[in-house]
Design an enzyme around this catalytic site. Structure first.
Site, short mmCIF file in Angstrom:
data_model
loop_
_atom_site.label_atom_id
_atom_site.label_comp_id
_atom_site.label_asym_id
_atom_site.label_seq_id
_atom_site.Cartn_x
_atom_site.Cartn_y
_atom_site.Cartn_z
N GLY A 233 0.82 -1.21 0.00
CA GLY A 233 0.00 0.00 0.00
C GLY A 233 0.85 1.25 0.00
O GLY A 233 2.07 1.20 0.22
N GLU A 458 -7.25 34.18 -8.40
CA GLU A 458 -7.99 33.21 -7.59
C GLU A 458 -9.50 33.31 -7.82
O GLU A 458 -10.21 32.30 -7.79
CB GLU A 458 -7.68 33.40 -6.11
CG GLU A 458 -6.20 33.24 -5.74
CD GLU A 458 -5.65 31.88 -6.14
OE1 GLU A 458 -6.43 30.90 -6.22
OE2 GLU A 458 -4.44 31.79 -6.36
N ASP A 534 -0.16 25.85 -12.24
CA ASP A 534 -1.41 25.45 -12.91
C ASP A 534 -1.13 24.85 -14.28
O ASP A 534 -1.72 23.83 -14.66
CB ASP A 534 -2.33 26.67 -13.05
CG ASP A 534 -2.73 27.25 -11.70
OD1 ASP A 534 -2.76 26.47 -10.73
OD2 ASP A 534 -2.99 28.45 -11.63
#
Length: 640
Positions: A233, A458, A534
């Site tokens: 995991g 934003e 971004d």
């Protein structure tokens, strides 16, 4: 069984300590007898005073020994003959000077007939003193002093040196395993109730506990129990905690070590430590051996070959581990639990049946699992009654158990910093934001123009995310600097856990990321460097759509992912190479998708320019807008 072994060990140690005490006591008494005989203090005379006493006749009798003369004065003539002859109780004594020692020895040996010092002999005879010579001969004492004591001294010294070397010398400890043995300790036990969010994995390992408690129940039907259990995991999901819970529930010794503990710079040390580990485990069976990060020694041997051949210590260690796992009896009560977050690099011989028989997936928890983990880690916290753990679980998608534990700890620290007596919902939300976006930097000075650019940037993210179908819900918008270089952030969270994403949802996420750059261009007619992160995420998403997920218009349903392992010095071995034309097609389609999304985002923001101005003004005024503030600003246009 472990308690019985402990009690027997304590009894043996107590018995050994008692014997050791009496031996030391006897040695002290014996040394007192040898080196410090019971000789009361006697008056010491100088040799000159002794000769004056002889001439004056004040000495009644004396005894001459090889290294001293003892005697008594005439006024003390009540002493017994035995006391004066034995010398320890003599009223006075003198040390014979070095020049006189040979005289005294010759005087004693010849019983006084030819004494080389006629002056002393004549003085004694003329003074009418009763004198004699005597040797102090103790055969037993000489035997012990000359033979037994030197042998005992060197034996003890040799044993002390080897004991110190064996316990503290790293060269002699190289072949010993470095496992930390966690034995039965009720105050530090980890139980299954302390493990949350991985219910399926807990059910899998419960069989191990049942076997360790009652192995005959499984072997009575002729079945063989699994030798190894591999926990697989992502990091922080609770693999080590789950292994400790198995040991706590089964109440058996727990050998805890890492895969790197076997490897040293010396040849053969790893294999020796593996042998020592299994030997010690067999002696303490039933028990559990837990090897964390087992990929450190269990990597595939085909990818670990040294250039041009040679000796590989890791491969030798792995070979010894394979032999030990194949050699010990399945009913011996020794179970190996391994943990790794890279199962694809493990050697196939390690994963075959008979070694690590089972692989248990310990994955990131879902929403219910996260809520259960929050309940476990908030047991010792003083919580405000208004704290909603389910809401916190919804705000932490993708968080592992270790990250949730960190959130609870950060919330408690924030509450203490603000002088609160209870941890509130606000503290938890601030801790989540701190972990996601970084530390808040309210004192960072930002130019007013830059602050305005950040506000519109934003606001663009928030508006596009709010109005784009399939995009994640906007939870919070802030222009307070955080982390290493973020001047602001828009926090978007899914309404529920998602395991699949459609093409439209991925495109909605891409559009939300492009909203900041588009808002800057619309308002200021130029762009800034604020959208660098971004754009990196947008490019990666689009390339994954084309290369990994087969969502390409030009090459539909084709996976071009390359998952082969690197070879020597990073060279790829057996890799399916893509042609230059194919790479060019991927680059062209990536650019086309990004451009199309960007144009749609600009059109959306141009139509919502009044909302863009309104939200930017609210951000410049308040700096932080919550979900209610965002809903209040955008809901009117959204419902129209």
């Amino acid at each position: 069984m472990l308690k019985q072994n402990k009690q027997e060990g304590m009894k043996k140690n107590k018995k050994f300590s008692l014997i050791y005490f009496w031996v030391i006591s006897l040695l002290i008494v014996f040394s007192q007898w040898l080196f410090f005989p019971d000789r009361p203090a006697s008056k010491k005379l100088s040799y000159r005073e002794f000769l004056r006493a002889v001439d004056s006749g004040s000495i009644s009798r004396l005894v001459i020994f090889p290294d001293r003369i003892v005697g008594e004065f005439a006024q003390e003539a009540d002493s017994s003959e035995q006391a004066l002859t034995l010398a320890p109780t003599a009223p006075w004594r003198i040390r014979i000077p070095a020049i006189e020692k040979q005289v005294a020895r010759q005087f004693i040996v010849n019983r006084l007939p030819d004494m080389p010092d006629p002056d002393l002999l004549n003085r004694l005879k003329n003074s009418d003193i009763d004198f004699e010579g005597q040797f102090e001969s103790n055969a037993l004492r000489n035997f012990f002093l000359n033979w037994i004591l030197p042998v005992i001294f060197f034996v003890l010294l040799w044993g002390f040196i080897f004991r110190r070397m064996g316990s503290g010398n790293p060269m002699l400890d190289l072949g010993k395993n470095k496992a930390k043995i966690v034995a039965e300790s009720p105050e530090h036990q980890v139980m299954f109730s302390d493990v949350a969010g991985v219910d399926e994995a807990v059910e899998e390992v419960k069989e191990v506990v049942d076997f360790l408690k009652s192995p005959k129940k499984f072997t009575a039907l002729g079945g063989k129990l699994p030798k190894g259990l591999l926990l697989v995991g992502p990091p922080g999901t609770g693999k080590t905690l789950l292994a400790k819970a198995v040991a706590g529930e089964a109440r058996v010794p727990f050998f805890n070590l890492s895969g790197s503990d076997f490897v040293e710079m010396f040849v053969g040390v790893g294999a020796a430590r593996v042998r020592d580990l299994f030997r010690q485990a067999k002696n303490m069976a039933p028990c559990i051996i837990f090897i964390d990060e087992i990929d450190a020694i269990g990597k595939s041997r085909g990818n670990n070959m040294t250039y041009g051949g040679g000796y590989d210590e890791r491969e030798n260690t792995l070979n010894q581990l394979l032999v030990e796992m194949d050699g010990f009896d399945a009913g011996a009560g020794v179970i190996i639990i391994g943990a790794t977050n890279r199962p694809e690099v493990l050697d196939q011989a390690l994963l075959r049946p008979g070694r690590f028989d089972r692989q248990v997936l310990v994955d990131r928890p879902d929403m219910q699992g996260r809520e259960a983990i929050f309940r476990v880690h908030t047991r010792k916290l003083k919580l405000d009654p208004d704290v909603d753990l389910r809401k916190l679980a919804a705000q932490t998608p993708g968080f592992a158990g270790a990250e949730i534990a960190n959130v609870c700890n950060e919330a408690a620290i924030l509450a203490a910093r603000n002088n609160r007596h209870e941890v509130t919902q606000q503290d938890f939300e601030a801790a989540i934001e701190r972990i996601i976006a970084g530390l808040e930097k309210k004192n960072k000075l930002i130019h007013e123009k830059e602050r305005k650019i950040v506000a519109y940037h934003e606001a663009g993210h928030a508006i596009v995310g709010y109005f784009t179908p399939g995009a994640e819900r906007v939870h919070k918008v802030s222009i307070v600097p955080r982390g290493m270089g973020a001047l602001g952030y828009t926090l978007q969270m899914p309404l529920e856990d998602r395991y699949l994403m459609t093409r439209s949802e991925i495109l909605g996420k891409i559009k939300g990321l492009l909203g900041g750059r588009a808002a800057e261009e619309i308002v200021f007619n130029e762009i800034s460097t604020g959208a660098s992160n971004d754009l990196e995420r947008v490019t990666q998403l689009v390339r994954n759509m084309i290369v990994v997920y087969g969502m390409s218009d030009k090459m539909p349903n084709v996976s071009l992912v390359n998952r082969s392992s690197p070879g020597f010095l990073g060279q790829t071995a057996g890799v399916e190479r893509r042609s230059e034309h194919l790479e060019q097609m991927i680059d062209e389609e990536t650019r086309e998708i990004i451009n199309a999304c960007y144009l749609e985002v600009k059109d959306l923001l141009l139509g919502k320019k009044d909302l863009l101005e309104k939200m930017a003004a609210a951000l410049l005024e308040k700096e932080v807008l919550g979900s209610r503030d965002i809903e209040g600003i955008l809901s009117g246009k959204h419902t129209a």
